[in-house]
Design a protein around this motif. Sequence first.
Motif, PDB file in Angstrom:
ATOM      1  N   SER A 124       4.138 -14.314   2.314  1.00 59.48           N
ATOM      2  CA  SER A 124       4.073 -15.205   1.159  1.00 59.48           C
ATOM      3  C   SER A 124       4.023 -16.648   1.649  1.00 59.48           C
ATOM      4  N   THR A 138      -5.057 -13.412  -1.234  1.00 59.97           N
ATOM      5  CA  THR A 138      -5.135 -13.988  -2.572  1.00 59.97           C
ATOM      6  C   THR A 138      -5.329 -15.490  -2.431  1.00 59.97           C
ATOM      7  N   TYR A 158      13.342 -10.808  -1.462  1.00 64.90           N
ATOM      8  CA  TYR A 158      12.221  -9.885  -1.643  1.00 64.90           C
ATOM      9  C   TYR A 158      12.030  -8.910  -0.483  1.00 64.90           C
ATOM     10  N   LEU A 186      -3.862  -7.668  -8.674  1.00 67.06           N
ATOM     11  CA  LEU A 186      -3.028  -7.554  -7.474  1.00 67.06           C
ATOM     12  C   LEU A 186      -2.356  -6.183  -7.427  1.00 67.06           C
ATOM     13  N   ARG A 187      -1.824  -5.760  -8.549  1.00 70.96           N
ATOM     14  CA  ARG A 187      -1.183  -4.450  -8.612  1.00 70.96           C
ATOM     15  C   ARG A 187      -2.187  -3.339  -8.302  1.00 70.96           C
ATOM     16  N   LEU A 215      -2.359 -10.792 -11.984  1.00 70.53           N
ATOM     17  CA  LEU A 215      -1.251  -9.860 -11.756  1.00 70.53           C
ATOM     18  C   LEU A 215      -1.726  -8.410 -11.844  1.00 70.53           C
ATOM     19  N   SER A 270       8.605  -8.520  -5.472  1.00 71.60           N
ATOM     20  CA  SER A 270       9.580  -7.429  -5.469  1.00 71.60           C
ATOM     21  C   SER A 270       8.932  -6.068  -5.680  1.00 71.60           C
ATOM     22  N   PRO A 271       8.142  -5.854  -6.749  1.00 72.37           N
ATOM     23  CA  PRO A 271       7.491  -4.540  -6.887  1.00 72.37           C
ATOM     24  C   PRO A 271       6.444  -4.269  -5.812  1.00 72.37           C
ATOM     25  N   LEU A 272       5.792  -5.317  -5.304  1.00 73.42           N
ATOM     26  CA  LEU A 272       4.817  -5.118  -4.238  1.00 73.42           C
ATOM     27  C   LEU A 272       5.489  -4.523  -3.010  1.00 73.42           C
ATOM     28  N   LYS A 289       8.165 -11.979 -11.024  1.00 73.82           N
ATOM     29  CA  LYS A 289       7.801 -12.076  -9.620  1.00 73.82           C
ATOM     30  C   LYS A 289       7.186 -10.772  -9.125  1.00 73.82           C
ATOM     31  N   MET A 290       6.008 -10.868  -8.522  1.00 77.33           N
ATOM     32  CA  MET A 290       5.294  -9.699  -8.067  1.00 77.33           C
ATOM     33  C   MET A 290       5.690  -9.259  -6.663  1.00 77.33           C
ATOM     34  N   TRP A 348       4.688  -0.833  -4.726  1.00 74.99           N
ATOM     35  CA  TRP A 348       3.239  -0.702  -4.685  1.00 74.99           C
ATOM     36  C   TRP A 348       2.718  -0.432  -3.291  1.00 74.99           C
TER      37      TRP A 348
END
Length: 313
Positions: free
Chosen positions: A231, A44, A252, A161-162, A158, A217-219, A214-215, A223
């Motif tokens: 990061s 990214t 994270y 990215l997901r 966002l 955490s789910p990434l 914040k992405m 995901w």
Amino acid sequence: MAEPGKEKGEKEDAEDAAALAAERRVRAWAAAQVARGRRVALVTSGGTQVPLEARAVRFLENFSSGRRGAASAERLVGLGYGVCFLHRARSVFPWARALPPHGPALLDALRLTPGPPPGVAAAPAALPALLPALRDYHRATEEGALLAIEFTELAEYLALLRAAARALAPLGSSVMFYLAAAVSDFYIPASEMPEHKIQSSEGPLQITMKMVPKMLSPLVRDWAPEAFVISFKLETDPQILIDKSRQALEKYRHQVVVANVLESRRTSVIIVTSDSQTPLSLSEEELAQGMEIEEKIVSYLQGQHTAFIERKG
């Protein structure tokens, strides 16, 4: 004129459709990388645009040009990765960095050639940098090693990215997420955004912004839970840099933070993991030779990724 709620809904529907199309593209491209025996990196790059109005006239930006992401993408392709380059529109693009900047410098690098028909050629002084960049770019595209996807606004980034993460999740530990984009920490939710242009006649502007979800955490959790995730942490105060990086790793649960200070980001970084911190820097000799810090970053992280895959295997 469309109702405000309807207009926002149509925009969200368009973003969802674009994300779904991107997920399909990434999934098909990733399958081709696996067939070629390549690891995959999602890089990214660039900053995000945060609108202040639904029919946006004004935005908040940051200074990110995307140079680090573009330089890193070049290095990763050179090391044999397939790179999905999720980048801000009109930010620095891999290998196009060899071109002079837009404006007089670019025009001065071009020459008219006599016809018929007349044409355009690069000035000899521009060729030393441009020729290898063009060669590497065409090789990457002809071999399918680069997939470029653009974003502009924060919500678009966002969603993409997901979508890309979901498409790459089946590749497991062979996927590297190299999250070099400078993502805004603050935004105005669509439900709280004025529909029309904010009028200066109403006096000084006061804005209340919310924290961007914040992405990481789910990434990491949902995901793409098997992927190798990197990061970046940029600070202006070097005294808090390592502590902030370790806090991010603990919160994270990803693998690496590339920590850097604003003033020295082009020449030195610290690679922070849960049990180590490794400084990387350019010497005066390396700087004189034109080396970029991204060469050392990517080379080091390739080794870390290899070790990660071996532990997972």
